[in-house]
Design a protein around this motif. Structure first.
Motif, PDB file in Angstrom:
ATOM      1  N   HIS A   1       0.836  -1.205   0.000  1.00  0.00           N
ATOM      2  CA  HIS A   1       0.000   0.000   0.000  1.00  0.00           C
ATOM      3  C   HIS A   1       0.866   1.249   0.000  1.00  0.00           C
ATOM      4  O   HIS A   1       0.642   2.194  -0.773  1.00  0.00           O
ATOM      5  CB  HIS A   1      -0.904  -0.021   1.236  1.00  0.00           C
ATOM      6  CG  HIS A   1      -2.018   0.963   1.175  1.00  0.00           C
ATOM      7  ND1 HIS A   1      -3.008   1.034   2.133  1.00  0.00           N
ATOM      8  CD2 HIS A   1      -2.297   1.941   0.283  1.00  0.00           C
ATOM      9  CE1 HIS A   1      -3.848   1.999   1.824  1.00  0.00           C
ATOM     10  NE2 HIS A   1      -3.436   2.562   0.710  1.00  0.00           N
TER      11      HIS A   1
ATOM     12  N   GLU B   1       1.323   4.167  -3.003  1.00  0.00           N
ATOM     13  CA  GLU B   1       1.080   5.591  -2.760  1.00  0.00           C
ATOM     14  C   GLU B   1       2.290   6.446  -3.097  1.00  0.00           C
ATOM     15  O   GLU B   1       2.158   7.656  -3.282  1.00  0.00           O
ATOM     16  CB  GLU B   1       0.680   5.813  -1.304  1.00  0.00           C
ATOM     17  CG  GLU B   1      -0.730   5.339  -0.983  1.00  0.00           C
ATOM     18  CD  GLU B   1      -1.138   5.678   0.433  1.00  0.00           C
ATOM     19  OE1 GLU B   1      -0.228   5.914   1.283  1.00  0.00           O
ATOM     20  OE2 GLU B   1      -2.354   5.716   0.700  1.00  0.00           O
TER      21      GLU B   1
ATOM     22  N   THR C   1      -8.700  -4.700  -2.661  1.00  0.00           N
ATOM     23  CA  THR C   1      -7.718  -3.704  -3.100  1.00  0.00           C
ATOM     24  C   THR C   1      -8.368  -2.541  -3.824  1.00  0.00           C
ATOM     25  O   THR C   1      -8.082  -1.376  -3.537  1.00  0.00           O
ATOM     26  CB  THR C   1      -6.668  -4.350  -4.018  1.00  0.00           C
ATOM     27  OG1 THR C   1      -6.060  -5.439  -3.328  1.00  0.00           O
ATOM     28  CG2 THR C   1      -5.599  -3.356  -4.421  1.00  0.00           C
ATOM     29  N   ARG C   2      -9.266  -2.829  -4.747  1.00  0.00           N
ATOM     30  CA  ARG C   2      -9.828  -1.774  -5.586  1.00  0.00           C
ATOM     31  C   ARG C   2     -10.978  -1.051  -4.899  1.00  0.00           C
ATOM     32  O   ARG C   2     -11.002   0.180  -4.827  1.00  0.00           O
ATOM     33  CB  ARG C   2     -10.278  -2.341  -6.921  1.00  0.00           C
ATOM     34  CG  ARG C   2      -9.118  -2.583  -7.878  1.00  0.00           C
ATOM     35  CD  ARG C   2      -9.109  -1.570  -9.021  1.00  0.00           C
ATOM     36  NE  ARG C   2      -9.263  -0.210  -8.592  1.00  0.00           N
ATOM     37  CZ  ARG C   2      -8.257   0.668  -8.467  1.00  0.00           C
ATOM     38  NH1 ARG C   2      -7.022   0.308  -8.700  1.00  0.00           N
ATOM     39  NH2 ARG C   2      -8.502   1.902  -8.109  1.00  0.00           N
TER      40      ARG C   2
ATOM     41  N   GLY D   1     -10.006   0.945  -1.747  1.00  0.00           N
ATOM     42  CA  GLY D   1      -9.090   2.007  -2.140  1.00  0.00           C
ATOM     43  C   GLY D   1      -9.811   3.158  -2.809  1.00  0.00           C
ATOM     44  O   GLY D   1      -9.550   4.334  -2.518  1.00  0.00           O
TER      45      GLY D   1
ATOM     46  N   SER E   1     -11.925   5.147  -0.248  1.00  0.00           N
ATOM     47  CA  SER E   1     -11.093   6.047   0.556  1.00  0.00           C
ATOM     48  C   SER E   1     -10.626   7.245  -0.266  1.00  0.00           C
ATOM     49  O   SER E   1     -10.517   8.354   0.243  1.00  0.00           O
ATOM     50  CB  SER E   1      -9.875   5.293   1.105  1.00  0.00           C
ATOM     51  OG  SER E   1     -10.274   4.241   1.945  1.00  0.00           O
TER      52      SER E   1
ATOM     53  N   PHE F   1      -1.933  -5.154  -5.716  1.00  0.00           N
ATOM     54  CA  PHE F   1      -1.284  -3.855  -5.512  1.00  0.00           C
ATOM     55  C   PHE F   1      -0.170  -3.651  -6.538  1.00  0.00           C
ATOM     56  O   PHE F   1      -0.007  -2.565  -7.093  1.00  0.00           O
ATOM     57  CB  PHE F   1      -0.715  -3.755  -4.098  1.00  0.00           C
ATOM     58  CG  PHE F   1      -1.666  -3.151  -3.103  1.00  0.00           C
ATOM     59  CD1 PHE F   1      -1.973  -1.798  -3.136  1.00  0.00           C
ATOM     60  CD2 PHE F   1      -2.239  -3.938  -2.112  1.00  0.00           C
ATOM     61  CE1 PHE F   1      -2.848  -1.244  -2.219  1.00  0.00           C
ATOM     62  CE2 PHE F   1      -3.117  -3.396  -1.185  1.00  0.00           C
ATOM     63  CZ  PHE F   1      -3.426  -2.038  -1.235  1.00  0.00           C
TER      64      PHE F   1
END
Length: 230
Positions: free
Chosen positions: A17, A21, A123-124, A127, A130, A193
């Motif tokens: 993660h 980012e 994951t998708r 994500g 958020s 990821f």
């Protein structure tokens, strides 16, 4: 049966993660620095990913395993693609190499280990949920004064984000799986990821070219010799 899959996913993907980012494109994106061309390429890539993921999850009844909670995340990718490409957007968008590999991975595990699709959904979907708050900066960054073109990040069916996340995590923790399968789901989430990072890195190259072109044009407009008038 109760497990702690939600915690295992959070802790087991924390490094991935963080790496995702820190991809330059993502850092710019999260900071509200992006142009329309890069953004429309992003959502066209995501269209291929979500189309494959949701088709395979529906086929394998993965949504039922999660008590259909992920269906609350109303997707509006097609509305955005029509906004950026026009009514014939389906004939204009092209799948990138990294996105193609991502879609092939989704289809492969759907045929061989469909329960691992849970990792890609985690994951998708979470994500993007958020990221929805962060993307409120984008209308100004892309001069979207009417607010159109960002329907993908409007979650009309999620009235309380925190409550939704807690319900989603409870759904994960109630899945009937053993420790070996839980470990495999965490491992697949890390692969997810990585595939997302590769997709972002493609966009990073495209974004860099656009920035260089803009800077070059700006310098040319400043230093271009003026033609004297007789």
């Amino acid at each position: 049966m109760v497990n702690n899959l939600a915690t295992q996913l959070r802790e087991g993907t924390s490094k991935s993660h963080s790496m995702a980012e820190n991809v330059s494109f993502v850092k710019s994106f999260l900071g509200g620095v992006i142009d329309k061309e890069s953004y429309r390429k992003l959502i066209s890539n995501l269209y291929f990913v979500y189309s494959a993921m949701e088709e395979e999850m529906e086929k394998n009844k993965i949504m039922n395993l999660l008590n259909r909670s992920i269906t609350e995340l109303n997707r509006n990718l097609e509305l955005d693609l029509e906004h950026y490409y026009g009514s014939n957007w389906k004939s204009l968008i092209r799948i990138s190499e990294a996105t193609k590999a991502y879609v092939e991975r989704i289809k492969m595990i759907s045929n061989e280990r469909p329960e691992l699709l849970i990792a890609h959904a985690y994951t998708r979907y979470l994500g993007d949920l958020s990221g929805g708050q962060i993307l409120k900066k984008l209308p100004r960054a892309m001069n979207l004064s009417d607010g159109k073109g960002l329907s993908f990040y409007e979650f009309e069916e999620v009235t309380d984000e925190q409550e939704f996340k807690q319900n989603y995590k409870r759904a994960l923790d109630s899945l009937p799986l053993d420790s070996h399968l839980a470990d495999n789901i965490v491992a697949e989430a890390n692969i997810s990821f990585t595939m997302n990072m590769k997709m972002f890195q493609e966009l990073e190259t495209s974004f860099s070219r656009i920035i260089i072109k803009l800077i070059t044009n700006w310098f040319s407009s400043i230093f271009q010799p003026k033609v004297s008038q007789a």
